[in-house]
Scaffold this motif. Structure first.
Motif, PDB file in Angstrom:
ATOM      1  N   THR A  70       0.678  -1.233   0.348  1.00  0.00           N
ATOM      2  CA  THR A  70      -0.151   0.084  -0.108  1.00  0.00           C
ATOM      3  C   THR A  70       0.285   1.514  -0.079  1.00  0.00           C
ATOM      4  O   THR A  70       0.877   2.534   0.468  1.00  0.00           O
ATOM      5  CB  THR A  70      -1.090  -0.141   1.250  1.00  0.00           C
ATOM      6  OG1 THR A  70      -0.198   0.173   2.518  1.00  0.00           O
ATOM      7  CG2 THR A  70      -2.059  -1.150   1.513  1.00  0.00           C
ATOM      8  N   ASP A  71       1.759   1.562  -1.268  1.00  0.00           N
ATOM      9  CA  ASP A  71       3.021   2.823  -0.640  1.00  0.00           C
ATOM     10  C   ASP A  71       1.904   3.494  -2.212  1.00  0.00           C
ATOM     11  O   ASP A  71       0.970   2.965  -2.635  1.00  0.00           O
ATOM     12  CB  ASP A  71       3.980   2.057  -1.354  1.00  0.00           C
ATOM     13  CG  ASP A  71       4.328   0.942  -3.143  1.00  0.00           C
ATOM     14  OD1 ASP A  71       2.970   1.821  -3.983  1.00  0.00           O
ATOM     15  OD2 ASP A  71       4.683   0.657  -2.733  1.00  0.00           O
ATOM     16  N   VAL A  72       2.636   4.388  -2.306  1.00  0.00           N
ATOM     17  CA  VAL A  72       1.643   6.071  -2.530  1.00  0.00           C
ATOM     18  C   VAL A  72       1.397   5.276  -3.974  1.00  0.00           C
ATOM     19  O   VAL A  72       0.526   5.899  -4.558  1.00  0.00           O
ATOM     20  CB  VAL A  72       2.220   7.515  -2.850  1.00  0.00           C
ATOM     21  CG1 VAL A  72       1.722   8.727  -3.475  1.00  0.00           C
ATOM     22  CG2 VAL A  72       2.597   7.417  -1.441  1.00  0.00           C
ATOM     23  N   GLU A  73       2.435   4.950  -5.008  1.00  0.00           N
ATOM     24  CA  GLU A  73       2.102   4.387  -6.223  1.00  0.00           C
ATOM     25  C   GLU A  73       1.115   3.162  -6.118  1.00  0.00           C
ATOM     26  O   GLU A  73       0.481   3.674  -7.577  1.00  0.00           O
ATOM     27  CB  GLU A  73       3.846   3.726  -6.565  1.00  0.00           C
ATOM     28  CG  GLU A  73       3.530   2.911  -8.451  1.00  0.00           C
ATOM     29  CD  GLU A  73       3.523   4.542  -8.830  1.00  0.00           C
ATOM     30  OE1 GLU A  73       3.232   4.421 -10.216  1.00  0.00           O
ATOM     31  OE2 GLU A  73       4.026   5.470  -8.720  1.00  0.00           O
ATOM     32  N   HIS A  74       1.115   2.503  -5.561  1.00  0.00           N
ATOM     33  CA  HIS A  74       0.528   1.548  -5.444  1.00  0.00           C
ATOM     34  C   HIS A  74      -1.609   1.764  -5.323  1.00  0.00           C
ATOM     35  O   HIS A  74      -2.473   1.562  -6.364  1.00  0.00           O
ATOM     36  CB  HIS A  74       0.165   0.197  -5.544  1.00  0.00           C
ATOM     37  CG  HIS A  74       1.284  -0.437  -5.661  1.00  0.00           C
ATOM     38  ND1 HIS A  74       3.003  -0.856  -5.109  1.00  0.00           N
ATOM     39  CD2 HIS A  74       1.414  -1.546  -6.492  1.00  0.00           C
ATOM     40  CE1 HIS A  74       3.377  -1.930  -6.003  1.00  0.00           C
ATOM     41  NE2 HIS A  74       2.676  -2.092  -6.633  1.00  0.00           N
ATOM     42  N   LEU A  75      -1.363   2.789  -4.644  1.00  0.00           N
ATOM     43  CA  LEU A  75      -2.523   3.037  -4.124  1.00  0.00           C
ATOM     44  C   LEU A  75      -3.711   4.161  -5.091  1.00  0.00           C
ATOM     45  O   LEU A  75      -4.510   4.413  -5.367  1.00  0.00           O
ATOM     46  CB  LEU A  75      -2.471   4.193  -2.254  1.00  0.00           C
ATOM     47  CG  LEU A  75      -2.248   3.336  -1.273  1.00  0.00           C
ATOM     48  CD1 LEU A  75      -1.847   3.909  -0.245  1.00  0.00           C
ATOM     49  CD2 LEU A  75      -3.728   2.725  -1.183  1.00  0.00           C
TER      50      LEU A  75
END
Length: 253
Positions: A70-75
Motif C-alpha cells: 500500500t505505498d503511494v504508487e500502488h494506491l
C-alpha cells in the motif's frame, strides 16, 4: 451434554484438570466457524498465505508482496486491490505478536458485535491509518521534501486493522481492564516511535489505535442493540455489563 464430557466424570477421573465448562469458557477466546465466522475464515486465509510465503520461491513471494504493497504508487493506480491484498499477508512469523492479537481481539470483538460490524471496524482501522500515513508522503514528494523513492515502499500486513479493533474493543471492557489494555498498547507504540525504526508504520499504528478509540460511541451502541435484540451477552473476563440487556515489522506491518 454427553456423559464423557461431564465435569463430574472428568473431575473424578482426572483430578485437577479443568472442567468441561471451564474449557468451554477458554475456547470462547478462540475463533470458531459458527461463533465467529469472519475471524475463523480470515485466520485460515492468513495461515495459508503464511505457509505459502514460507515454502514458495522467494522471488515469487517478494514480487507478490510488492504488488500487494500500500505505498503511494500502488494506491494511486490500484487502491482497492492493494488495500485488500495488503491485508492478506502477515509480516513475520505466524506466532508473532500481531497474529496472536488478531485472534484474541477479533474473536472478542466479533462475539460482541457480530461479523459485519467487526469487518467494518477492522477495515476502518486498516484503510484510514494507511491513507493517513501515505497521503502525506505523496504531498511531501510533490513538494520536494522527500525523494521519489518514498513512493515505492514495501508496506503490507494486518497490524493497522488489529490495532483499530483493539482500540474499539477497549471501549467494551470494564474500566480497569480498558485502561490497562490501552496503557500497555500506548507504551509499546510510543517505544516504537522513539526508536525511529519505521516512522510511517509506527505513526500508522498509533493512528489505527486512536481510530478504534474514536469508535467507542458507535460500537457501544452496536453492542447494546445486539443484546437488546436477544443475542447472548458475551461472557468471560473483561466483559462490562450493558444497560440494555443486563506488523508492521520494519517497513512492513
Amino acid at each position: 451434554m454427553p456423559g464423557w464430557l461431564s465435569a463430574d466424570r472428568w473431575g473424578r477421573r482426572l483430578p485437577g484438570w479443568p472442567s468441561a465448562d471451564r474449557v468451554g469458557r477458554l475456547l470462547r477466546w478462540l475463533p470458531t466457524p459458527a461463533g465467529t465466522p469472519f475471524t475463523f475464515c480470515y485466520a485460515l486465509v492468513l495461515t495459508g498465505t503464511s505457509v505459502f510465503a514460507d515454502r514458495a520461491d522467494p522471488d515469487l513471494v517478494h514480487r507478490l508482496l510488492r504488488e500487494s504493497s500500500t505505498d503511494v504508487e500502488h494506491l494511486a493506480h490500484h487502491p482497492l486491490l492493494v488495500l485488500v491484498a495488503s491485508a492478506l499477508w502477515i509480516a513475520g512469523p505466524v506466532l508473532s505478536p500481531y497474529p496472536v492479537c488478531f485472534l484474541l481481539v477479533l474473536t472478542a470483538l466479533e462475539r460482541r458485535l457480530g461479523a459485519p460490524r467487526t469487518v467494518a471496524v477492522f477495515l476502518l482501522g486498516h484503510v484510514l491509518a494507511t491513507l493517513l500515513t501515505e497521503v502525506p508522503v505523496a504531498f511531501a514528494v510533490a513538494a520536494g521534501r522527500l525523494p521519489e523513492s518514498s513512493l515505492h515502499r514495501l508496506d503490507y500486513g494486518i497490524s493497522f486493522g488489529v490495532l483499530g479493533g483493539l482500540g474499539a474493543l477497549a471501549g467494551l471492557l470494564r474500566p480497569r481492564l480498558r485502561w490497562a489494555v490501552l496503557s500497555v498498547a500506548g507504551v509499546a507504540l510510543a517505544q516504537d516511535l522513539a526508536e525511529l525504526a519505521s516512522p510511517l508504520s509506527n505513526w500508522g499504528h498509533l493512528l489505527a489505535l486512536l481510530t478504534g478509540v474514536a469508535c467507542w460511541p458507535v460500537v457501544r451502541g452496536w453492542e447494546e442493540e445486539r443484546n437488546a435484540a436477544g443475542a447472548r451477552p458475551p461472557c468471560g473476563p473483561g466483559t462490562a455489563p450493558r444497560a440494555a440487556a443486563s506488523g508492521r515489522d520494519g517497513a512492513a506491518r
